[in-house]
Motif scaffolding. Structure first.
Motif, PDB file in Angstrom:
ATOM      1  N   TYR A   1       1.799   6.462  -6.927  1.00  0.00           N
ATOM      2  CA  TYR A   1       0.672   7.240  -7.421  1.00  0.00           C
ATOM      3  C   TYR A   1       0.921   8.743  -7.313  1.00  0.00           C
ATOM      4  CZ  TYR A   1      -4.101   8.858  -8.082  1.00  0.00           C
ATOM      5  OH  TYR A   1      -5.220   9.495  -8.540  1.00  0.00           O
ATOM      6  N   PHE A   2       1.476   9.163  -6.186  1.00  0.00           N
ATOM      7  CA  PHE A   2       1.641  10.596  -5.969  1.00  0.00           C
ATOM      8  C   PHE A   2       2.968  11.156  -6.465  1.00  0.00           C
ATOM      9  CE2 PHE A   2      -1.623   9.695  -2.713  1.00  0.00           C
ATOM     10  CZ  PHE A   2      -2.585  10.572  -3.176  1.00  0.00           C
TER      11      PHE A   2
ATOM     12  N   SER B   1       0.828  -1.211   0.000  1.00  0.00           N
ATOM     13  CA  SER B   1       0.000   0.000   0.000  1.00  0.00           C
ATOM     14  C   SER B   1       0.858   1.255   0.000  1.00  0.00           C
ATOM     15  CB  SER B   1      -0.929   0.014   1.214  1.00  0.00           C
ATOM     16  OG  SER B   1      -1.781  -1.092   1.184  1.00  0.00           O
ATOM     17  N   MET B   2       1.914   1.249   0.782  1.00  0.00           N
ATOM     18  CA  MET B   2       2.815   2.407   0.803  1.00  0.00           C
ATOM     19  C   MET B   2       3.508   2.589  -0.546  1.00  0.00           C
ATOM     20  SD  MET B   2       2.417   3.795   3.690  1.00  0.00           S
ATOM     21  CE  MET B   2       3.753   4.946   3.656  1.00  0.00           C
TER      22      MET B   2
ATOM     23  N   TRP C   1       2.331   1.691  -3.438  1.00  0.00           N
ATOM     24  CA  TRP C   1       1.316   2.190  -4.362  1.00  0.00           C
ATOM     25  C   TRP C   1       1.093   3.689  -4.161  1.00  0.00           C
ATOM     26  CZ3 TRP C   1      -3.386   4.622  -4.061  1.00  0.00           C
ATOM     27  CH2 TRP C   1      -4.109   4.702  -5.239  1.00  0.00           C
ATOM     28  N   LEU C   2       1.001   4.119  -2.921  1.00  0.00           N
ATOM     29  CA  LEU C   2       0.780   5.539  -2.646  1.00  0.00           C
ATOM     30  C   LEU C   2       1.943   6.397  -3.132  1.00  0.00           C
ATOM     31  CD1 LEU C   2      -0.809   5.397   0.906  1.00  0.00           C
ATOM     32  CD2 LEU C   2      -1.905   6.198  -1.198  1.00  0.00           C
ATOM     33  N   VAL C   3       3.157   5.957  -2.877  1.00  0.00           N
ATOM     34  CA  VAL C   3       4.332   6.713  -3.327  1.00  0.00           C
ATOM     35  C   VAL C   3       4.359   6.768  -4.853  1.00  0.00           C
ATOM     36  CG1 VAL C   3       6.856   6.653  -3.457  1.00  0.00           C
ATOM     37  CG2 VAL C   3       5.710   6.302  -1.270  1.00  0.00           C
TER      38      VAL C   3
END
Length: 91
Positions: free
Chosen positions: A77-78, A70-71, A73-75
């Motif tokens: 994505y942003f 999840s981390m 993916w977030l990194v």
């Protein structure tokens, strides 16, 4: 993405390094998962008071990679820029 950061002179070498993360994960993943299984039984001084980990002894080895994915993916994505949009604006 490899094509975006390489050129024709080092493209073959870059693609040669592509399997390394998967091979490393195939070795490290089971080691980490096995060491985190049944934490209330194996590490009672740290996790012994957790009723959740006593009821679900494999929650920790499942939650750790889920949080890492999840981390990541977030990194991604942003922070990862879309290259096709950048190249389209320069042409």
């Amino acid at each position: 993405m490899v094509m975006d950061i390489t050129d024709a002179t080092n493209l073959a070498n870059a693609y040669g390094y592509m399997p390394l993360p998967w091979m490393s994960a195939a070795v490290i993943g089971p080691l980490v998962g096995g060491s985190l299984s049944r934490p209330a039984d194996r590490f009672p001084e740290i996790f012994g008071r957790s009723e959740l980990l006593k009821i679900y002894p494999y929650l920790l080895p499942c939650a750790v990679p889920a949080i890492c994915a999840s981390m990541a993916w977030l990194v991604t994505y942003f922070r990862l820029k879309e290259v096709s949009v950048i190249l389209k604006n320069h042409i």
